[in-house]
Design an enzyme around this catalytic site. Structure first.
Site, PDB file in Angstrom:
ATOM      1  N   LYS A 119      -8.745  27.351  24.188  1.00 27.81           N
ATOM      2  CA  LYS A 119      -7.294  27.569  24.281  1.00 27.81           C
ATOM      3  C   LYS A 119      -6.875  28.824  23.526  1.00 27.81           C
ATOM      4  O   LYS A 119      -5.738  29.260  23.607  1.00 27.81           O
ATOM      5  CB  LYS A 119      -6.540  26.346  23.736  1.00 27.81           C
ATOM      6  CG  LYS A 119      -6.806  25.055  24.514  1.00 27.81           C
ATOM      7  CD  LYS A 119      -5.968  23.917  23.993  1.00 27.81           C
ATOM      8  CE  LYS A 119      -6.460  22.561  24.473  1.00 27.81           C
ATOM      9  NZ  LYS A 119      -6.446  22.372  25.920  1.00 27.81           N
ATOM     10  N   HIS A 156      -1.753  14.025  21.473  1.00 33.50           N
ATOM     11  CA  HIS A 156      -2.809  14.042  22.502  1.00 33.50           C
ATOM     12  C   HIS A 156      -3.716  12.845  22.259  1.00 33.50           C
ATOM     13  O   HIS A 156      -3.867  12.385  21.125  1.00 33.50           O
ATOM     14  CB  HIS A 156      -3.601  15.352  22.352  1.00 33.50           C
ATOM     15  CG  HIS A 156      -4.572  15.639  23.455  1.00 33.50           C
ATOM     16  ND1 HIS A 156      -5.781  14.985  23.568  1.00 33.50           N
ATOM     17  CD2 HIS A 156      -4.527  16.516  24.488  1.00 33.50           C
ATOM     18  CE1 HIS A 156      -6.438  15.466  24.615  1.00 33.50           C
ATOM     19  NE2 HIS A 156      -5.704  16.382  25.197  1.00 33.50           N
ATOM     20  N   GLN A 212      -2.869  23.561  20.171  1.00 36.68           N
ATOM     21  CA  GLN A 212      -1.850  24.322  20.894  1.00 36.68           C
ATOM     22  C   GLN A 212      -1.109  25.295  19.983  1.00 36.68           C
ATOM     23  O   GLN A 212      -0.282  26.069  20.467  1.00 36.68           O
ATOM     24  CB  GLN A 212      -0.843  23.348  21.541  1.00 36.68           C
ATOM     25  CG  GLN A 212      -1.442  22.420  22.564  1.00 36.68           C
ATOM     26  CD  GLN A 212      -1.938  23.156  23.799  1.00 36.68           C
ATOM     27  OE1 GLN A 212      -1.591  24.309  24.043  1.00 36.68           O
ATOM     28  NE2 GLN A 212      -2.768  22.488  24.590  1.00 36.68           N
ATOM     29  N   CYS A 258      -3.092  13.949  29.041  1.00 40.56           N
ATOM     30  CA  CYS A 258      -3.782  13.248  27.950  1.00 40.56           C
ATOM     31  C   CYS A 258      -2.792  12.873  26.849  1.00 40.56           C
ATOM     32  O   CYS A 258      -3.106  12.975  25.650  1.00 40.56           O
ATOM     33  CB  CYS A 258      -4.935  14.083  27.390  1.00 40.56           C
ATOM     34  SG  CYS A 258      -6.293  14.301  28.538  1.00 40.56           S
ATOM     35  N   ASP A 262      -3.516  18.741  14.108  1.00 35.22           N
ATOM     36  CA  ASP A 262      -4.187  19.147  15.343  1.00 35.22           C
ATOM     37  C   ASP A 262      -3.540  20.445  15.811  1.00 35.22           C
ATOM     38  O   ASP A 262      -2.424  20.438  16.330  1.00 35.22           O
ATOM     39  CB  ASP A 262      -4.030  18.035  16.392  1.00 35.22           C
ATOM     40  CG  ASP A 262      -4.575  18.442  17.753  1.00 35.22           C
ATOM     41  OD1 ASP A 262      -5.103  19.564  17.878  1.00 35.22           O
ATOM     42  OD2 ASP A 262      -4.464  17.630  18.700  1.00 35.22           O
TER      43      ASP A 262
END
Length: 425
Positions: A245, A142, A222, A383, A219
């Site tokens: 999220k 991202h 998700q 993104c 990261d």
């Protein structure tokens, strides 16, 4: 009510559900927005990778806090301030348990995952990187895990090294290891690709990087809604995610950092709450996590995030992961039956995200037609423009599932795609 008792109460809500069953309709009943109709059709919300919807329990926890307990935290001596402070720190403990971090002091609240990565880049990077040093990322990141490091390129002359992904959208630990040199000072990778759904082998990547003395930032924006995350088992140095999220509110993010790193890192921003004393002769700074939480933090949002974690924990993250995996396989089968549709990202290890293109139809047009049929998806570069460049396409349509998604919604997606194909064919 403590974090533990909140979770016990949430667990009671699902106590009658047998461990083997997953009652998606009962879960959907907790999400009022899923009853909306869009353009006269039932809403099929397949955009959870952009932002998940919130259960009533999260909305009620935040409303209850504002109605009964709200005040600013840490500096007050009155009852409401003490209550609010306790709830805010209880939320930090909830996040610690959720990630299995070793100490609450390793949990820093930010605005979102983007700010968490920027914090590490600005603080750790400026303190320990020098011109010519390298940060290894991948092509599937991202923008939030590319741009903060590129800012350091401009500011102090480091170099960002992207690792190429395979045609299926995979990256191996061996690929990462091969990119590391004697100048590598950080490996920063997604745990799950937001554009492709690929699950990266973060534990293997960490082992490979650590063997070369390189710390790793993962990261997890998700990943945390879709799989169990144990930062101590992963042994990553930093792990970031965002609340919205994870079925929580916007405006709240998390940075996990190993205490040994956080204690050495200088402040990211200056202001109230993060200091021990201030005078014109100089300023002293508090220990982590407070050193990195300048100003009034997102108090109600932290409490909403804790409520979301309670809700997920009561259902069981493993059951949610199994449900999404079933939906992913089902939806991929349905989409693969559509002539001219190509799925972008076909790694065997994927989370509940499907990116695809439809021959002869721009993704934005596909998204517009789907919306007219009540199906909410994302169309664009997500993104993640380097991913699009890797596949030689400007954009994709992305359908992403949540704990409340159903096979009927995957059927609605497939049916609406055939309409779009007929319309533009």
């Amino acid at each position: 009510m403590t974090a533990g008792s909140r979770q016990n109460k949430a667990s009671e809500l699902f106590a009658c559900a047998a461990p083997q069953t997953y009652d998606v309709e009962r879960i959907r009943a907790d999400f009022p927005i899923l009853n909306e109709r869009v353009h006269g059709r039932p809403l099929a919300y397949l955009d959870s990778a952009a932002s998940a919807q919130r259960p009533r329990q999260v909305l009620e926890a935040m409303t209850r806090f504002y109605e009964r307990d709200y005040a600013n935290i840490h500096r007050g001596v009155h009852e409401l301030s003490l209550r609010a402070t306790q709830k805010y720190e209880d939320a930090r403990e909830s996040v610690r348990r959720f990630l299995n971090a070793g100490a609450a002091e390793e949990i820093i609240f930010t605005r979102n995952a983007t700010e968490s990565i920027n914090l590490v880049a600005a603080s750790f990077g400026h303190a320990f990187f020098k011109p010519g040093d390298e940060v290894v990322v991948t092509e599937l990141e991202h923008h939030a895990n590319i741009v903060p490091w590129q800012l350091l390129e401009r500011q102090i002359g480091i170099r960002v090294v992207p690792v190429r992904i395979s045609d299926a959208g995979e990256v191996s630990a061996e690929d990462i290891a091969a990119a590391c040199t004697g100048k590598t000072r950080m490996v920063a990778v997604a745990h799950v690709s937001n554009a492709l759904g690929t699950i990266l082998p973060v534990a293997d990547i960490v082992r490979a990087a650590h063997a070369r003395g390189v710390p790793v930032l993962a990261d997890g924006a998700q990943a945390v809604p879709r799989m169990r995350v144990d930062v101590r088992a992963l042994d990553c140095d930093f792990y970031v995610f965002t609340g919205h999220k994870l079925y929580g509110p916007t405006g709240i993010g998390v940075l996990y950092g190993k205490a040994e790193h956080l204690r050495r890192m200088p402040p990211y921003q200056g202001g109230g709450s993060m200091i021990t004393e201030v005078s014109f002769a100089g300023t002293g700074f508090r220990e982590p996590p407070f050193r990195f939480e300048a100003g009034t933090p997102p108090i109600a949002e932290a409490i909403g995030l804790a409520a979301a974690i309670d809700y997920i924990s009561a259902i069981g993250i493993d059951r949610i992961a199994a449900h999404e995996d079933d939906l992913l396989r089902y939806a991929e089968d349905r989409l693969n039956d559509i002539a001219g549709l190509r799925i972008i990202g076909t790694a065997p290890e994927k989370a509940g995200i499907i990116s695809f293109v439809l021959s002869g139809v721009h993704p934005h047009d596909v998204g517009t037609v789907l919306d007219q049929h009540g199906v909410a998806v994302r169309a664009g570069h997500h993104c993640a423009q380097p991913v699009m460049e890797r596949y030689g396409i400007p954009a994709t349509v992305r359908a992403s599932f949540g704990m409340y998604s159903t096979r009927a919604e995957a059927d609605a997606l497939a049916a609406a795609l055939r309409v779009a194909q007929d319309l533009f064919g």
